[in-house]
Design a protein around this motif. Structure first.
Motif, PDB file in Angstrom:
ATOM      1  N   ASN A 151     -46.241  62.627 -11.442  1.00 32.21           N
ATOM      2  CA  ASN A 151     -46.798  63.722 -12.221  1.00 32.21           C
ATOM      3  C   ASN A 151     -46.041  63.857 -13.539  1.00 32.21           C
ATOM      4  N   ASN A 152     -46.567  64.662 -14.456  1.00 38.20           N
ATOM      5  CA  ASN A 152     -45.897  65.035 -15.699  1.00 38.20           C
ATOM      6  C   ASN A 152     -45.189  63.878 -16.399  1.00 38.20           C
ATOM      7  N   ALA A 197     -47.679  70.193 -11.204  1.00 37.56           N
ATOM      8  CA  ALA A 197     -48.569  69.282 -11.797  1.00 37.56           C
ATOM      9  C   ALA A 197     -49.055  70.128 -12.846  1.00 37.56           C
ATOM     10  N   SER A 198     -47.806  70.498 -12.325  1.00 37.11           N
ATOM     11  CA  SER A 198     -47.373  70.977 -13.003  1.00 37.11           C
ATOM     12  C   SER A 198     -47.081  71.470 -14.074  1.00 37.11           C
ATOM     13  N   ASN A 238     -42.834  62.567  -8.148  1.00 34.02           N
ATOM     14  CA  ASN A 238     -44.073  63.244  -7.784  1.00 34.02           C
ATOM     15  C   ASN A 238     -45.308  62.657  -8.454  1.00 34.02           C
ATOM     16  N   TRP A 275     -37.870  66.949 -10.549  1.00 31.47           N
ATOM     17  CA  TRP A 275     -38.644  66.723  -9.333  1.00 31.47           C
ATOM     18  C   TRP A 275     -40.116  66.511  -9.612  1.00 31.47           C
ATOM     19  N   ASP A 276     -40.636  67.155 -10.656  1.00 31.56           N
ATOM     20  CA  ASP A 276     -42.079  67.112 -10.870  1.00 31.56           C
ATOM     21  C   ASP A 276     -42.478  66.062 -11.900  1.00 31.56           C
TER      22      ASP A 276
END
Length: 600
Positions: A313-314, A27-28, A311, A305-306
């Protein structure tokens, strides 16, 4: 009994700490201010871009910033600033309790990073009275090589250099190959999706060589004009943000900040409540749903993945005023192209991620799951060109080779792993989606906020290299006092400790690891694992649990399978003695507030 559990302490500690990182990486990762220079005015610096990067009717071509995003050019960035300012900048960090404690989803996370005056030289041109600040969330946080945001116009109103108001420099801390960020943005652009231009920068600060950074185009009005009819809409950054109850408040508005209206976010969330039969139409009225499917499939294809789908996120979301629909843009894609998704839930398919609310709702609807599979197939046919990607990887590798001689072997190994990923990804994805796409059996997290479980304090005495023995009792001792809950304090009857080099998770490589284990009167066996930055791991060193100075987790070993029970927030770790010399003493103490009940 105690020794039976502790023989696997180090390996399990590494695995479980990776699970904790699942909520925080990157969250990266790149985090913070994709759209604006530090002065807070909307960015107009992003340029028209090279051919093949899309085009818009409102942007002149060529753009003056093209030269600074030339993919074959490593720009030289030299920063000179007061040494005390640099020391303050690189040590600034986020409060883990604020990010993940109670009430963590009440609004966007405020940046703790301050501005500092500096002289900045870009390819030989010096811009005095520029401003520099740290950037990033947790996964990319670093004291030795912080990600940086440079502003040319903070103190000199309206100043630009080569059409840019500043530079966005990401440290690639989670990427030993150094190329994942730029490669990921290229795949998004090849897929016909709006995405930043990206090349590389060689950065020095006060004469110290910090190495290679990813030089990323901020998402601002010129980039938006290349891809959307209207560039004046609302842009939001998502960090642990989603379109479900209790999550939309964390989206940070990056343009039109003075306008409090955020109804476009609520409209997407409301559309997700439609029935299966009406979902596609309801969502399609407020979201460019075909573009989203392609964006979603691209995230899964490169194992981002992030990002949003995996996730929450990002990512960035933008309201195009001409269409009245929201669109997604990638941000911080450095956790990508990993052959094995070590940070995702065990057993998850590789062809899809569906933790984000939109992805989850669409994928759980059979007809719309088929539409996702078709989007993935089309992506493989039209955009995923292995030969071209392998040539691009080779080009980047050769371009950076003069700058990475000291780390050449680690870079080579990491780059070869990306080659393997690219070569084998089509077969992996195709096998999963034919004849029908796989099930997604992993429920989305209800919240990422944790509660305060209690406190832990203790002391440790061991030697460097003892971690390899896999039994802390063989070479170390200490004390361990636990108050979880606060009204039930206990002291461990037996305590062991070990220290050494360990940890292969992204963002943890190169850190010292300290592991402790204690057996308590009530029959529980608790272990602690600390990852400590080199600047903290020395005689007299100490630091907070801010993910850059130190990162700590608590593990319950009472049962046969270890369970991650909490992460450390408040408090600090202190070293009386610490050295990486074989057999050198490692002694000190720690105190910590433990946060738990997270959806690990």
């Amino acid at each position: 009994m105690v020794r039976q559990h502790t023989t696997t302490l180090v390996r399990a500690g590494s695995t479980l700490s990776a699970m904790a990182l699942a909520l925080t990486l990157g969250a990266s990762a790149c985090g913070s201010d994709p759209a604006q220079p530090p002065s807070g005015t909307p960015d107009a610096s992003s340029g028209g871009g090279p051919s093949g990067d899309g085009g818009g009717p409102n942007v002149p071509d060529p753009d003056p910033s093209d030269a600074l995003f030339d993919p074959d050019h490593v720009i030289e960035v030299g920063i000179t600033m007061a040494p005390e300012d640099w020391d303050t900048l690189r040590r600034q960090s986020r409060d883990v309790a604020e990010l993940f404690g109670e009430g963590c989803m009440d609004g966007p996370r405020e940046s703790p990073y301050g501005q500092f005056p500096a002289s900045v030289t870009v390819d030989g041109t010096t811009l005095e009275m520029s401003a520099v600040r740290k950037k990033g969330f947790l996964g990319s946080a670093s004291m030795s090589k912080p990600s940086l945001k440079v502003s040319f116009d903070k103190y000199v109103d309206g100043r630009e250099h080569a059409g840019l108001e500043g530079l966005t420099l990401n440290n690639a801390r989670q990427d030993p190959s150094l190329i994942k960020t730029c490669l990921a943005f290229k795949v998004f652009r090849d897929a016909g999706l709006p995405a930043s231009r990206c090349n590389f920068a060689h950065v020095t600060v006060n004469g110290e060589d910090l190495g290679i950074y990813a030089h990323v185009e901020p998402v601002g009005k010129r980039l938006l004009a290349r891809h959307f009819t209207d560039a004046d809409g609302d842009l939001y950054e998502g960090q642990i943000s989603d379109f479900r109850d209790g999550w939309t408040a964390t989206y940070e508005k990056k343009t039109n900040e003075d306008d409090p209206d955020r109804s476009e976010l609520d409209a997407v969330a409301a559309a997700l409540l439609a029935s299966d039969a009406e979902l596609d139409a309801a969502l399609g009225a407020v979201l460019d749903i075909e573009a989203f499917r392609r964006y979603w499939a691209t995230e899964a294809l490169i194992a981002a993945w992030d990002g949003y789908a995996a996730n929450a996120n990002n990512h960035l979301v933008y309201l195009d005023l001409a269409s009245g629909k929201m669109s997604f843009l990638p941000w911080g894609p450095d956790v990508s192209f990993d052959p094995v998704d070590t940070l995702g839930p065990p057993g998850r398919p590789q062809s899809v991620s569906a933790n984000g609310a939109i992805a989850s709702r669409l994928y759980q609807t059979p007809e719309l799951r088929a539409a996702y599979a078709e989007a993935m197939k089309d992506l493989l046919e039209t955009a995923w060109k292995e030969d071209a990607l392998l040539l691009e990887i080779e080009r980047m590798e050769e371009l950076l080779s003069p700058y990475v001689r000291e780390d050449a072997e680690a870079v080579r190994v990491a780059t070869d792993a990306i080659r393997g990923f690219v070569t084998g990804r089509r077969a992996t994805i195709t096998a999963e989606i034919a004849p029908t796409p796989p099930e997604w059996m992993f429920p989305a997290h209800a919240t990422v906020c944790m509660t305060t479980l209690g406190t832990m304090t203790g002391t440790f005495s061991t030697t460097w290299g003892s971690l390899a023995q896999m039994d802390p009792f063989a070479s170390g001792t200490g004390t361990l006092d636990v108050a979880i809950p606060a009204d039930d304090p206990q002291s461990a009857e037996i305590v062991g400790a070990a220290a050494g080099q360990e940890g292969s998770e992204p963002g943890l490589d190169g850190r010292a690891q300290l592991s402790m284990v204690g057996s308590f009167p009530d029959g529980t066996v608790r272990a602690l694992v600390f990852y400590v930055d080199a600047e903290v791991f020395n005689d007299g060193g100490e630091g907070p649990y801010d993910w850059q100075s130190a990162f700590g987790v608590a593990i319950d070993y009472t049962e046969s399978e270890p369970v991650l029970t909490g992460i450390f927030a408040g408090g600090k770790i202190h070293f009386d003695k610490a050295s990486r010399e074989p057999g050198a003493p490692v002694t000190g103490s720690f105190e910590a507030t433990v946060l738990g009940d997270a959806p690990f």
